[in-house]
Design an enzyme around this catalytic site. Structure first.
Site, PDB file in Angstrom:
ATOM      1  N   ASP A  28     -41.572 -12.956  -2.954  1.00  0.00           N
ATOM      2  CA  ASP A  28     -42.097 -12.510  -1.662  1.00  0.00           C
ATOM      3  C   ASP A  28     -41.355 -13.245  -0.556  1.00  0.00           C
ATOM      4  OD1 ASP A  28     -44.582 -10.821  -0.637  1.00  0.00           O
ATOM      5  OD2 ASP A  28     -44.243 -12.496   0.729  1.00  0.00           O
ATOM      6  N   ARG A  67     -40.017  -2.390  -2.582  1.00  0.00           N
ATOM      7  CA  ARG A  67     -41.276  -2.671  -3.287  1.00  0.00           C
ATOM      8  C   ARG A  67     -41.396  -1.877  -4.596  1.00  0.00           C
ATOM      9  NH1 ARG A  67     -45.764  -5.021  -0.331  1.00  0.00           N
ATOM     10  NH2 ARG A  67     -44.846  -6.389   1.212  1.00  0.00           N
ATOM     11  N   ARG A 110     -50.294  -8.176 -13.689  1.00  0.00           N
ATOM     12  CA  ARG A 110     -50.960  -8.775 -12.535  1.00  0.00           C
ATOM     13  C   ARG A 110     -52.445  -9.050 -12.790  1.00  0.00           C
ATOM     14  NH1 ARG A 110     -53.323 -10.252  -8.944  1.00  0.00           N
ATOM     15  NH2 ARG A 110     -53.140  -9.829  -6.713  1.00  0.00           N
ATOM     16  N   ARG A 155     -47.813  -2.475  -7.204  1.00  0.00           N
ATOM     17  CA  ARG A 155     -49.113  -1.986  -7.667  1.00  0.00           C
ATOM     18  C   ARG A 155     -49.223  -0.499  -7.946  1.00  0.00           C
ATOM     19  NH1 ARG A 155     -51.852  -4.707  -2.713  1.00  0.00           N
ATOM     20  NH2 ARG A 155     -49.834  -3.949  -2.029  1.00  0.00           N
ATOM     21  N   TYR A 193     -45.143 -14.471  10.760  1.00  0.00           N
ATOM     22  CA  TYR A 193     -46.169 -14.921   9.803  1.00  0.00           C
ATOM     23  C   TYR A 193     -46.548 -16.379  10.057  1.00  0.00           C
ATOM     24  CZ  TYR A 193     -45.839 -10.563   7.300  1.00  0.00           C
ATOM     25  OH  TYR A 193     -45.891  -9.233   6.988  1.00  0.00           O
TER      26      TYR A 193
HETATM   27  O1  CP3 Z   1     -40.184  -4.795  -5.580  1.00  0.00           O
HETATM   28  C1  CP3 Z   1     -39.798  -5.464  -4.603  1.00  0.00           C
HETATM   29  O2  CP3 Z   1     -39.473  -4.954  -3.516  1.00  0.00           O
HETATM   30  C2  CP3 Z   1     -39.664  -6.956  -4.745  1.00  0.00           C
HETATM   31  C3  CP3 Z   1     -40.789  -7.754  -4.408  1.00  0.00           C
HETATM   32  C4  CP3 Z   1     -41.246  -7.904  -2.948  1.00  0.00           C
HETATM   33  C5  CP3 Z   1     -42.610  -8.143  -2.625  1.00  0.00           C
HETATM   34  N1  CP3 Z   1     -42.696  -8.387  -1.294  1.00  0.00           N
HETATM   35  C6  CP3 Z   1     -43.704  -8.147  -3.591  1.00  0.00           C
HETATM   36  C7  CP3 Z   1     -45.099  -8.084  -3.125  1.00  0.00           C
HETATM   37  C8  CP3 Z   1     -40.521  -7.945  -1.760  1.00  0.00           C
HETATM   38  C9  CP3 Z   1     -39.038  -7.707  -1.520  1.00  0.00           C
HETATM   39  C10 CP3 Z   1     -41.467  -8.272  -0.722  1.00  0.00           C
HETATM   40  C11 CP3 Z   1     -41.075  -8.446   0.691  1.00  0.00           C
HETATM   41  C12 CP3 Z   1     -42.106  -8.652   1.701  1.00  0.00           C
HETATM   42  N2  CP3 Z   1     -43.274  -9.351   1.608  1.00  0.00           N
HETATM   43  C13 CP3 Z   1     -41.996  -8.215   3.040  1.00  0.00           C
HETATM   44  C14 CP3 Z   1     -40.813  -7.478   3.605  1.00  0.00           C
HETATM   45  C15 CP3 Z   1     -40.840  -6.048   3.261  1.00  0.00           C
HETATM   46  C16 CP3 Z   1     -41.850  -5.255   3.992  1.00  0.00           C
HETATM   47  O3  CP3 Z   1     -42.751  -4.727   3.317  1.00  0.00           O
HETATM   48  O4  CP3 Z   1     -41.754  -5.174   5.213  1.00  0.00           O
HETATM   49  C17 CP3 Z   1     -43.153  -8.609   3.719  1.00  0.00           C
HETATM   50  C18 CP3 Z   1     -43.477  -8.334   5.187  1.00  0.00           C
HETATM   51  C19 CP3 Z   1     -43.965  -9.341   2.801  1.00  0.00           C
HETATM   52  C20 CP3 Z   1     -45.263 -10.010   3.089  1.00  0.00           C
HETATM   53  C21 CP3 Z   1     -46.347  -9.521   2.246  1.00  0.00           C
HETATM   54  N3  CP3 Z   1     -46.433  -9.671   0.868  1.00  0.00           N
HETATM   55  C22 CP3 Z   1     -47.525  -8.834   2.663  1.00  0.00           C
HETATM   56  C23 CP3 Z   1     -47.824  -8.465   4.093  1.00  0.00           C
HETATM   57  C24 CP3 Z   1     -48.284  -8.596   1.531  1.00  0.00           C
HETATM   58  C25 CP3 Z   1     -49.655  -7.980   1.485  1.00  0.00           C
HETATM   59  C26 CP3 Z   1     -49.618  -6.520   1.623  1.00  0.00           C
HETATM   60  C27 CP3 Z   1     -49.405  -5.892   0.277  1.00  0.00           C
HETATM   61  O5  CP3 Z   1     -48.550  -5.018   0.151  1.00  0.00           O
HETATM   62  O6  CP3 Z   1     -50.170  -6.279  -0.619  1.00  0.00           O
HETATM   63  C28 CP3 Z   1     -47.567  -9.076   0.393  1.00  0.00           C
HETATM   64  C29 CP3 Z   1     -47.974  -9.009  -1.017  1.00  0.00           C
HETATM   65  C30 CP3 Z   1     -47.012  -8.468  -2.015  1.00  0.00           C
HETATM   66  N4  CP3 Z   1     -45.670  -8.702  -2.044  1.00  0.00           N
HETATM   67  C31 CP3 Z   1     -47.329  -7.666  -3.140  1.00  0.00           C
HETATM   68  C32 CP3 Z   1     -46.155  -7.428  -3.844  1.00  0.00           C
HETATM   69  C33 CP3 Z   1     -45.964  -6.673  -5.134  1.00  0.00           C
HETATM   70  C34 CP3 Z   1     -48.734  -7.213  -3.547  1.00  0.00           C
HETATM   71  C35 CP3 Z   1     -49.384  -8.372  -4.216  1.00  0.00           C
HETATM   72  C36 CP3 Z   1     -50.323  -8.021  -5.336  1.00  0.00           C
HETATM   73  O7  CP3 Z   1     -49.876  -7.753  -6.465  1.00  0.00           O
HETATM   74  O8  CP3 Z   1     -51.522  -8.082  -5.096  1.00  0.00           O
END
Ligand code: CP3
Length: 342
Positions: free
Chosen positions: A72, A23, A36, A27, A149
């Site tokens: 994502d 990640r 964003r 943010r 999911y």
């Molecule tokens: O920088 C990176 O790692 C690349 C981008 C990336 C994101 N999500 C961006 C993201 C990657 C590789 C993911 C993977 C992801 N997404 C996983 C597996 C990794 C892990 O954390 O276990 C999972 C389970 C998700 C599902 C997901 N996406 C959730 C549960 C959420 C909400 C929780 C949160 O952190 O906000 C997201 C949203 C998300 N994915 C954001 C980002 C940058 C935040 C969105 C925003 O900008 O509001």
């Protein structure tokens, strides 16, 4: 291109231990929040120029040794037929969860070129822009993590609906896992053809299963995905969150690298994995809220214990949290480079 990360994946000699952060585009970075603030999260994922821009931000800001595609894990399940929304503060919501045979049957087989063209276009832009810099990691959710999911309709605490399907309707559960696995193979193959240099399978929720159930119902599909990708000749990383009880199984996935969380000590990881795969991990993401001295000591401890491995890629044990001070993330990257430098 700086190939330290790729070399470590393969267990080859390196001048220092490479590091990237799960990640790393997100943010906690003011630069990400600025982009964003103009678009919602799904639009950001679906706009190649913007997705490429935020992918590159952590390279410039932190100096990490690999980029990870900004997207994502839930992106490809939208074209499979799920209605996906990201709600502010709540995270992902799928309003038509998959809980019966009809909805499993109705899932579409995706064609990545037609159904997720923006992902492949983002990769093409990045492989041009990063060609003299660092490798690009593509990724997918692993079948079980994506299934949670799809079945729960979002994030979950106890994964009751998922386990209900597994234990009450094992045949249907298997059909679903098989459909997701086929999607993962075609999705990752398309990412590799578009130009990613490595891929990571995120099994973020595998650790909620009993080892016997993981081994019987999930692991054969993971192994098959990795076997199919091997012919593409790029490193595969298999990240298993909450892996302590599963590592003796997960290390046999056939991946080049096993990604581990922080709840298991790196010395125990080294003992279990031996020279079977390289290892990625495993600092507690919350350590980045501590002092720079403490971060440095904790990084040194991980590096020392990982020296027994055939290859080590430094990372956090799970994603970096939005509240993390950027300065501490930067200090971690610098310290890992200094401490491991030969
Ligand atoms: O920088 C990176 O790692 C690349 C981008 C990336 C994101 N999500 C961006 C993201 C990657 C590789 C993911 C993977 C992801 N997404 C996983 C597996 C990794 C892990 O954390 O276990 C999972 C389970 C998700 C599902 C997901 N996406 C959730 C549960 C959420 C909400 C929780 C949160 O952190 O906000 C997201 C949203 C998300 N994915 C954001 C980002 C940058 C935040 C969105 C925003 O900008 O509001």
């Amino acid at each position: 291109m700086n190939d330290t990360f790729i070399r470590a994946c393969g267990g080859h000699s390196v001048d220092y231990t490479p590091i990237w952060i799960m990640r790393q585009a997100g943010r906690y970075l003011p630069e990400y929040k600025k982009v964003r603030s103009k678009v919602d999260f799904l639009t950001l994922c679906k706009t190649p120029e913007l997705a490429a821009e935020v992918t590159i931000q952590p390279l410039d800001i932190l100096g990490v040794d690999a980029a990870i595609l900004f997207s994502d894990i839930l992106i490809p399940i939208e074209p499979m037929g799920l209605d996906l929304k990201f709600l502010e503060k709540e995270g992902p919501v799928l309003s038509n969860p998959v809980r019966d045979s009809k909805s499993v049957e109705n899932l579409r087989v995706i064609n990545p070129d037609e159904d997720v063209p923006y992902v492949l276009e983002t990769i093409r832009i990045l492989s041009r822009e990063l060609s003299t810099r660092v490798p690009l990691i593509g990724f997918s959710g692993a079948p079980f993590t994506l299934a949670t999911y799809m079945i729960e309709g979002g994030s979950s605490k106890n994964f009751m609906n998922t386990k209900k399907m597994l234990f009450q309707h094992p045949g249907l559960f298997k059909e679903l896992i098989e459909k997701i696995s086929n999607m993962v193979i075609s999705y990752l193959s398309a990412q590799i053809d578009a130009g990613v240099n490595a891929v990571q399978l995120f099994d973020s929720w595998a650790g909620v299963l009993a080892p016997v159930d993981y081994e019987a119902h999930i692991f054969p599909f993971v192994k098959n995905i990795i076997k199919k990708l091997r012919s593409k000749n790029i490193p595969v990383i298999y990240f298993v969150n909450n892996c302590a009880g599963l590592l003796h199984i997960a290390k046999e996935s056939g991946a080049d690298v096993t990604g581990v969380d922080w709840r298991i000590d790196m010395s125990a990881v080294a003992e279990e994995v031996g020279k079977t795969t390289s290892v990625q991990g495993n600092l507690d993401p919350c350590l980045l809220f501590s002092t720079k001295e403490h971060i440095s000591e904790a990084a040194k401890s991980v590096l020392d214990k990982a020296s027994a491995l055939r290859g080590h890629i430094f990372n956090l044990g799970h994603g970096i949290l939005p509240e993390t001070p950027v300065d501490n993330a930067k200090a971690l990257v610098d310290r890992v480079h200094e401490l491991s430098s030969k």
